[in-house]
Design a protein around this motif. Structure first.
Motif, mmCIF file in Angstrom:
data_model
loop_
_atom_site.group_PDB
_atom_site.id
_atom_site.type_symbol
_atom_site.label_atom_id
_atom_site.label_comp_id
_atom_site.label_asym_id
_atom_site.label_seq_id
_atom_site.Cartn_x
_atom_site.Cartn_y
_atom_site.Cartn_z
ATOM 1 N N LYS B 22 -19.988 -8.775 -12.138
ATOM 2 C CA LYS B 22 -18.552 -8.974 -12.380
ATOM 3 C C LYS B 22 -18.206 -8.735 -13.858
ATOM 4 O O LYS B 22 -17.272 -7.997 -14.181
ATOM 5 N N GLU B 23 -18.988 -9.342 -14.742
ATOM 6 C CA GLU B 23 -18.628 -9.296 -16.162
ATOM 7 C C GLU B 23 -18.804 -7.906 -16.779
ATOM 8 O O GLU B 23 -17.932 -7.436 -17.497
ATOM 9 N N THR B 25 -18.815 -5.067 -15.214
ATOM 10 C CA THR B 25 -17.849 -4.150 -14.591
ATOM 11 C C THR B 25 -16.473 -4.309 -15.219
ATOM 12 O O THR B 25 -15.803 -3.316 -15.537
ATOM 13 N N GLU B 26 -16.050 -5.555 -15.419
ATOM 14 C CA GLU B 26 -14.738 -5.777 -16.036
ATOM 15 C C GLU B 26 -14.683 -5.222 -17.460
ATOM 16 O O GLU B 26 -13.700 -4.584 -17.844
ATOM 17 N N ILE B 36 -11.546 -1.283 -11.409
ATOM 18 C CA ILE B 36 -12.961 -1.646 -11.224
ATOM 19 C C ILE B 36 -13.595 -0.902 -10.046
ATOM 20 O O ILE B 36 -14.811 -0.740 -9.996
ATOM 21 N N ILE D 52 -24.575 -2.378 -8.200
ATOM 22 C CA ILE D 52 -23.258 -2.954 -8.485
ATOM 23 C C ILE D 52 -22.179 -1.955 -8.077
ATOM 24 O O ILE D 52 -22.216 -0.803 -8.501
ATOM 25 N N GLY D 55 -17.754 -4.260 -9.217
ATOM 26 C CA GLY D 55 -17.893 -5.627 -9.714
ATOM 27 C C GLY D 55 -18.659 -6.575 -8.810
ATOM 28 O O GLY D 55 -18.810 -7.753 -9.110
ATOM 29 N N GLU D 56 -19.159 -6.033 -7.700
ATOM 30 C CA GLU D 56 -19.919 -6.854 -6.752
ATOM 31 C C GLU D 56 -21.312 -6.270 -6.533
ATOM 32 O O GLU D 56 -21.529 -5.075 -6.719
#
Lengths: 70, 70, 70, 70, 70, 70
Positions: B22-23, B25-26, B36, D52, D55-56
């Motif tokens: 998550k981090e 990718t953001e 994203i 990934i 974000g997942e």
């Protein structure tokens, strides 16, 4: 912070890995003019069914070579 | 279509992988100004006998460090 | 010694690179439980004629998208 | 000496790997104008908890998709 | 077919590149037990605004270091 | 989300890059059983002074080969 990545088939002998680590690090440290503390690397072990050589899988090339030598 | 590759020693905790996914990718989506959905990545887990630090294998450095701390 | 590699199209804004550096490093340091001093990374800028998306070059996709929007 | 690296989830079917090896090698050899003997490559199999997407983790996306389809 | 990839800042001296090529190839050939003809590699030159060290861009670290030394 | 990375010397012909993009994407999409929209890739152009073949720089090998052919 330079990084060395070595891609090849698996090698299990730890002693040979130690020697490789020392030798490539010294060569790369000298190249950049950096202390060896700044150099790191990764040895990537690829199974022979995932290595492609001249359009073939390494696993097939080896089997054919083994067949020929008998 | 940007790709993030993270090379390091193995981490088994799935929850930490989720947070990392998550981090990073953001951060990368914001950097490129992309949604994203366009970002993906790979976490590469390298066994400590295949990681080179300062001319040594990580497996040897850890063993030495463990020895010192006793 | 973990390494982050980010592959994407070119981004010239140094300020955005700084923010990216800080954010991905913090996420990766937290993931491994390492101090940020141990983390490094590379931003790889790929010209749009060298990026392949869905079987096409990015340069061609962008030109087509630009054509459509006029 | 050109090298092809293919990163994706695991594929176990050896026959499909053989076909991939042949096809990407021929495409890359033609691109460079080299004989296929000069081309090699690596297929990298990444477990779904290390991929990934948006974000997942891929393992979570698949589970959710499987849940939806029931 | 093993491949060596060396990632670091730019080095322009061709003579140093020649020595690096020879030394890392010999170390890697010995490691795999292959003739040097089977080994190849890539030197990747990364501009200092694209290298991340400890959460910062290398270009900023160098500037700060230069400032301190005056 | 599979990614294809092709490392080799520079090729400037855009038409050949287009054909490469199409062909490798189709081969890789078929391999994974994915639609081509999920596949992307990068063509990496390495200057001949940064390519190592059999312990030598490609720039030197080419010069020697050119010398021999006169």
């Amino acid at each position: 912070m330079p990084t060395i990545i070595i891609e090849g088939p698996p090698v299990k002998d730890l002693e040979r890995k130690r020697r490789l680590a020392k030798e490539v690090t010294e060569a790369v440290a000298k190249f950049y003019g950096y202390p060896i503390e700044k150099i790191h690397g990764l040895i990537k072990e690829n199974p022979p069914e995932n290595v492609i050589v001249a359009g073939e899988l390494l696993i097939d090339r080896r089997q054919r070579a083994a067949g020929k030598s008998t």
